[in-house]
Design a protein around this motif. Structure first.
Motif, mmCIF file in Angstrom:
data_model
loop_
_atom_site.group_PDB
_atom_site.id
_atom_site.type_symbol
_atom_site.label_atom_id
_atom_site.label_comp_id
_atom_site.label_asym_id
_atom_site.label_seq_id
_atom_site.Cartn_x
_atom_site.Cartn_y
_atom_site.Cartn_z
ATOM 1 N N ALA A 139 49.729 134.130 40.147
ATOM 2 C CA ALA A 139 49.045 133.806 38.596
ATOM 3 C C ALA A 139 49.275 132.672 38.208
ATOM 4 O O ALA A 139 49.450 132.071 38.724
ATOM 5 N N ALA A 140 48.848 132.988 36.976
ATOM 6 C CA ALA A 140 48.308 131.170 36.454
ATOM 7 C C ALA A 140 48.932 131.422 35.268
ATOM 8 O O ALA A 140 48.374 132.321 34.227
ATOM 9 N N TYR A 141 48.975 130.524 34.285
ATOM 10 C CA TYR A 141 49.254 130.286 32.906
ATOM 11 C C TYR A 141 48.009 129.803 32.496
ATOM 12 O O TYR A 141 47.562 128.724 32.994
ATOM 13 N N VAL A 142 47.038 129.886 31.447
ATOM 14 C CA VAL A 142 46.179 129.522 31.606
ATOM 15 C C VAL A 142 45.682 129.192 29.773
ATOM 16 O O VAL A 142 46.254 129.956 28.950
ATOM 17 N N LYS A 143 45.123 128.407 29.281
ATOM 18 C CA LYS A 143 44.940 127.747 27.873
ATOM 19 C C LYS A 143 43.387 127.448 27.174
ATOM 20 O O LYS A 143 42.971 126.950 28.500
ATOM 21 N N VAL A 224 59.031 131.955 33.679
ATOM 22 C CA VAL A 224 58.894 133.643 33.048
ATOM 23 C C VAL A 224 58.557 134.638 34.642
ATOM 24 O O VAL A 224 58.624 134.235 35.410
ATOM 25 N N TYR A 225 59.559 135.517 34.207
ATOM 26 C CA TYR A 225 59.712 136.022 35.593
ATOM 27 C C TYR A 225 58.815 137.324 34.875
ATOM 28 O O TYR A 225 58.627 137.952 34.101
ATOM 29 N N ILE A 226 58.010 137.671 36.213
ATOM 30 C CA ILE A 226 56.498 138.662 36.046
ATOM 31 C C ILE A 226 57.133 139.896 36.891
ATOM 32 O O ILE A 226 56.867 139.138 38.177
ATOM 33 N N LYS A 227 56.703 140.747 36.732
ATOM 34 C CA LYS A 227 57.036 141.902 37.181
ATOM 35 C C LYS A 227 55.204 143.300 37.168
ATOM 36 O O LYS A 227 55.165 144.029 36.214
ATOM 37 N N THR A 278 57.712 141.164 41.803
ATOM 38 C CA THR A 278 58.322 140.655 41.275
ATOM 39 C C THR A 278 57.683 138.581 41.678
ATOM 40 O O THR A 278 58.416 138.313 42.484
ATOM 41 N N ILE A 279 57.358 138.006 40.344
ATOM 42 C CA ILE A 279 57.424 136.028 40.507
ATOM 43 C C ILE A 279 57.854 135.703 39.813
ATOM 44 O O ILE A 279 58.134 136.365 38.707
ATOM 45 N N LEU A 280 58.599 134.307 39.720
ATOM 46 C CA LEU A 280 58.844 133.697 39.576
ATOM 47 C C LEU A 280 57.876 132.205 38.663
ATOM 48 O O LEU A 280 57.579 131.725 39.605
ATOM 49 N N MET A 281 57.466 131.915 37.696
ATOM 50 C CA MET A 281 56.627 131.015 36.709
ATOM 51 C C MET A 281 56.904 130.324 36.473
ATOM 52 O O MET A 281 57.543 130.440 34.912
ATOM 53 N N GLN A 282 56.873 128.683 35.956
ATOM 54 C CA GLN A 282 56.647 127.642 35.417
ATOM 55 C C GLN A 282 55.578 126.853 34.959
ATOM 56 O O GLN A 282 55.283 126.366 35.930
ATOM 57 N N THR A 283 55.140 127.166 33.900
ATOM 58 C CA THR A 283 53.451 126.841 33.354
ATOM 59 C C THR A 283 52.907 127.450 34.877
ATOM 60 O O THR A 283 52.121 128.440 35.075
ATOM 61 N N SER A 284 51.823 126.229 35.651
ATOM 62 C CA SER A 284 51.451 126.712 36.958
ATOM 63 C C SER A 284 52.421 126.853 37.964
ATOM 64 O O SER A 284 51.507 127.189 39.151
#
Length: 289
Positions: A139-143, A224-227, A278-284
């Protein structure tokens, strides 16, 4: 003339669904329907929310809506070997707060689960099974612009080419949303994939009771939790029809004019088994859980 039915979802919680004229006449002349939203994920206990459908002439507000929740039914789940009667729990911080939950039976991949609801003189039944888990690979946080303070989450996973799979993507913003919310356009049929390696952008779903204005993106610092959930064809058809209502109706409260799909005998709604990653993500930064 149409009838409005109350459908309680653990993700969007309350959705008003337009039903056919025949259902309206049946509701007026007879009894309201029992609405079921139940699920069991691998490694977790079964959970069920029950309500009664609401006639179009009913007066509904934040107080009276609680009168339509069912808290006195007998709800049983069986896996063919064991059987458990679910208990009603009051979960503060979510609406509806009343959830029938198990305590002993945990979902297992490949097992079938039979739901039985007994309420007054009515019996409602449904069957589901839990499909294989497909793990989130990354997972990645993309701007769009590095200077932006908002962006979208992108995930990658590998579809099992030798299996027929249906997927749903959900997110939950920590300390903001008490439940997982289905992502918009997050219901996926693998026949539409051009490769077994899947990469896609997540568009946040609409949480009905959010205290802030809806935004489809995420913000710097969000936890963010992503499932990623696998489900049956029946589950895909239910959630895809729900998604169509949201998109076409342009409102999670008053969607378009078609009824949602259902696999419930004697009622309406969904009873679905899910495989989940499920993964937990904060920014990257990401952490698998």
């Amino acid at each position: 003339m149409k009838k409005i039915c109350l459908l309680l979802l653990p993700l969007l919680l309350i959705i008003m669904v337009s039903c056919s004229r025949e259902n309206y006449v049946e509701s007026v002349e007879g009894e309201s329907k029992i609405v079921v939203e139940g699920w069991i994920e691998q490694g977790d206990v079964p959970q069920v929310i029950l309500s009664r459908s609401i006639p179009i002439n009913a007066t509904i507000d934040s107080t009276t809506i609680f009168n339509y929740f069912i808290r006195s039914a007998k709800v049983t789940v069986s896996d063919g070997e064991n059987e458990e009667v679910l208990s009603v729990k009051n979960e503060n911080g979510r609406i509806p707060p009343y959830v029938y939950s198990g305590s002993k039976m945990l979902g297992e991949i490949g097992k079938a689960y039979v739901l039985k609801v007994q309420y007054l003189d009515r019996v409602i039944e449904a069957t589901t099974s839990i499909p294989s888990v497909v793990p989130i690979k990354s997972a990645a946080y993309v701007k769009v612009n590095p200077a932006d303070t908002t962006g979208f989450v992108h995930i990658e996973f590998n579809d099992f080419v030798k299996e027929k799979n249906y997927y749903q993507i959900e997110t939950r913003l920590d300390n903001v949303e008490p439940i997982f919310v289905p992502a918009l356009y997050g219901n996926l049929n693998d026949e539409n994939f051009i490769s077994s390696s899947v990469s896609l952008q997540i568009t946040r779903g609409i949480y009905v009771f959010s205290k802030t204005k809806y935004k489809p993106y995420f913000t710097d610092g969000d936890l963010v939790y992503i499932k990623l959930r696998t489900m049956s064809k029946a589950g895909f058809e239910f959630w895809n029809s729900w998604q169509n209502e949201i998109v076409n109706g342009r409102s999670p409260i008053f969607p378009a004019n078609s009824s949602l799909k259902s696999n419930i005998k004697g009622g309406i709604g969904i009873w679905q088994g899910y495989g989940q990653s499920t993964i937990l993500m904060q920014t990257s930064n990401t952490k698998r859980i």
